[in-house]
Write a protein that holds these residues in place. Sequence first.
Motif, mmCIF file in Angstrom:
data_model
loop_
_atom_site.group_PDB
_atom_site.id
_atom_site.type_symbol
_atom_site.label_atom_id
_atom_site.label_comp_id
_atom_site.label_asym_id
_atom_site.label_seq_id
_atom_site.Cartn_x
_atom_site.Cartn_y
_atom_site.Cartn_z
ATOM 1 N N ALA A 29 -34.027 -21.392 -22.785
ATOM 2 C CA ALA A 29 -33.096 -20.771 -23.729
ATOM 3 C C ALA A 29 -31.726 -20.682 -23.067
ATOM 4 O O ALA A 29 -31.584 -20.878 -21.864
ATOM 5 C CB ALA A 29 -33.582 -19.375 -24.128
ATOM 6 N N SER A 30 -30.730 -20.381 -23.879
ATOM 7 C CA SER A 30 -29.359 -20.260 -23.388
ATOM 8 C C SER A 30 -28.886 -18.816 -23.487
ATOM 9 O O SER A 30 -29.235 -18.101 -24.429
ATOM 10 C CB SER A 30 -28.434 -21.157 -24.211
ATOM 11 O OG SER A 30 -27.080 -20.853 -23.925
ATOM 12 N N GLN A 47 -18.181 -14.102 -24.611
ATOM 13 C CA GLN A 47 -19.246 -14.083 -25.607
ATOM 14 C C GLN A 47 -20.613 -13.907 -24.935
ATOM 15 O O GLN A 47 -21.469 -13.163 -25.410
ATOM 16 C CB GLN A 47 -19.215 -15.382 -26.423
ATOM 17 C CG GLN A 47 -20.465 -15.671 -27.248
ATOM 18 C CD GLN A 47 -20.795 -14.570 -28.235
ATOM 19 O OE1 GLN A 47 -19.931 -13.817 -28.658
ATOM 20 N NE2 GLN A 47 -22.069 -14.467 -28.587
ATOM 21 N N ASN A 48 -20.824 -14.586 -23.813
ATOM 22 C CA ASN A 48 -22.108 -14.494 -23.107
ATOM 23 C C ASN A 48 -22.351 -13.081 -22.581
ATOM 24 O O ASN A 48 -23.471 -12.570 -22.644
ATOM 25 C CB ASN A 48 -22.144 -15.499 -21.953
ATOM 26 C CG ASN A 48 -21.991 -16.942 -22.404
ATOM 27 O OD1 ASN A 48 -21.575 -17.789 -21.624
ATOM 28 N ND2 ASN A 48 -22.288 -17.244 -23.659
ATOM 29 N N TYR A 57 -31.779 -22.877 -19.228
ATOM 30 C CA TYR A 57 -31.645 -23.957 -20.199
ATOM 31 C C TYR A 57 -32.080 -25.299 -19.634
ATOM 32 O O TYR A 57 -32.001 -26.316 -20.303
ATOM 33 C CB TYR A 57 -30.262 -23.989 -20.836
ATOM 34 C CG TYR A 57 -29.092 -24.480 -20.013
ATOM 35 C CD1 TYR A 57 -27.884 -24.782 -20.653
ATOM 36 C CD2 TYR A 57 -29.143 -24.634 -18.640
ATOM 37 C CE1 TYR A 57 -26.785 -25.219 -19.938
ATOM 38 C CE2 TYR A 57 -28.049 -25.071 -17.919
ATOM 39 C CZ TYR A 57 -26.873 -25.367 -18.572
ATOM 40 O OH TYR A 57 -25.781 -25.803 -17.853
ATOM 41 N N GLU A 108 -23.471 -10.939 -25.338
ATOM 42 C CA GLU A 108 -24.883 -11.199 -25.647
ATOM 43 C C GLU A 108 -25.800 -10.449 -24.682
ATOM 44 O O GLU A 108 -26.812 -9.883 -25.080
ATOM 45 C CB GLU A 108 -25.124 -12.718 -25.590
ATOM 46 C CG GLU A 108 -26.465 -13.193 -26.045
ATOM 47 C CD GLU A 108 -26.791 -12.976 -27.507
ATOM 48 O OE1 GLU A 108 -27.849 -13.453 -27.936
ATOM 49 O OE2 GLU A 108 -26.020 -12.292 -28.239
ATOM 50 N N ALA A 120 -26.089 -18.038 -24.309
ATOM 51 C CA ALA A 120 -25.198 -17.973 -25.475
ATOM 52 C C ALA A 120 -25.911 -17.401 -26.695
ATOM 53 O O ALA A 120 -25.278 -16.859 -27.600
ATOM 54 C CB ALA A 120 -24.663 -19.369 -25.797
ATOM 55 N N GLU A 121 -27.246 -17.517 -26.686
ATOM 56 C CA GLU A 121 -28.039 -17.002 -27.809
ATOM 57 C C GLU A 121 -29.396 -16.577 -27.270
ATOM 58 O O GLU A 121 -30.372 -17.322 -27.325
ATOM 59 C CB GLU A 121 -28.204 -18.090 -28.885
ATOM 60 C CG GLU A 121 -28.647 -17.553 -30.221
ATOM 61 C CD GLU A 121 -28.645 -18.639 -31.293
ATOM 62 O OE1 GLU A 121 -29.363 -18.447 -32.290
ATOM 63 O OE2 GLU A 121 -27.944 -19.654 -31.140
ATOM 64 N N PRO A 155 -32.995 -15.140 -26.892
ATOM 65 C CA PRO A 155 -34.073 -15.032 -27.878
ATOM 66 C C PRO A 155 -34.791 -13.683 -27.832
ATOM 67 O O PRO A 155 -36.015 -13.614 -27.783
ATOM 68 C CB PRO A 155 -35.006 -16.178 -27.470
ATOM 69 C CG PRO A 155 -34.843 -16.263 -25.990
ATOM 70 C CD PRO A 155 -33.405 -15.913 -25.713
ATOM 71 N N ARG A 211 -25.787 -6.870 -25.708
ATOM 72 C CA ARG A 211 -26.619 -6.654 -26.907
ATOM 73 C C ARG A 211 -28.082 -6.371 -26.549
ATOM 74 O O ARG A 211 -28.710 -5.475 -27.114
ATOM 75 C CB ARG A 211 -26.525 -7.887 -27.817
ATOM 76 C CG ARG A 211 -27.334 -7.796 -29.104
ATOM 77 C CD ARG A 211 -27.272 -9.077 -29.914
ATOM 78 N NE ARG A 211 -27.971 -10.188 -29.293
ATOM 79 C CZ ARG A 211 -29.298 -10.372 -29.321
ATOM 80 N NH1 ARG A 211 -30.079 -9.502 -29.931
ATOM 81 N NH2 ARG A 211 -29.846 -11.416 -28.722
ATOM 82 N N CYS A 249 -31.393 -14.082 -16.247
ATOM 83 C CA CYS A 249 -30.719 -15.167 -16.965
ATOM 84 C C CYS A 249 -30.376 -16.301 -16.002
ATOM 85 O O CYS A 249 -29.805 -16.050 -14.943
ATOM 86 C CB CYS A 249 -29.429 -14.662 -17.605
ATOM 87 S SG CYS A 249 -29.689 -13.552 -18.986
#
Length: 203
Positions: A99-100, A128-129, A73, A132, A102-103, A105, A135, A48
């Motif tokens: 991509a970020s 939140q990050n 990003y 993610e 935060a979301e 892909p 997840r 990331c």
Amino acid sequence: MSFFENTRKPVGLGGKIMVAMMNFGHSAMAEWGLRFLQPAPDAMVLDCGCGGGANIKTLLKLCPNGKVHGIDYSAVSVEKARKVNARAIAAGRCTVQQASVAELPFEAEQFDVVTAFETVYFWPELAQNFREVYRVLKPGGIFFICNEANGETTKDDKWTQIIDGMTIYTDTALKEYLEKAGFCQIQSHKNKKGWLCVTAQKR
């Protein structure tokens, strides 16, 4: 915009220079940090904030039978990372996309390892990050953070004043955020230079 703003999101010519500098300048720190990560040879890895892609290249060597995906990003970073890893991309062992964190892909439980070199300083919503990242990790997967600054020296304040939107976290603060996101087995390592490496496991 000052040249150092390019550490956060490289753009234009200044961004291209910064990305090249980061690939070279952060190599010793990355080498030190990776001593605390032992990915399987066939691991699926996500980097990331991959910057210029130097760490992707190293991770591909550490996982000769695996795959490494990178996100950033910054379009400038993505372009450079794709050039640096063109051979692995052509071989189907690597992808790099804009991509970020935060979301992300990616579908849930895709990766054995997620890495973040010199980047969590700029993540907008750390709790939140981190959720993610949690997840997209497989159960038992490892989240690896490696930072040149550990928030415990006066020089750290200088950087947060120069670079807008930068926050330097101590290992204690990172541990709290990681625990809130659900991680366990959190370990931190520091050296005399002030470098910080943190690993955390998904339950």
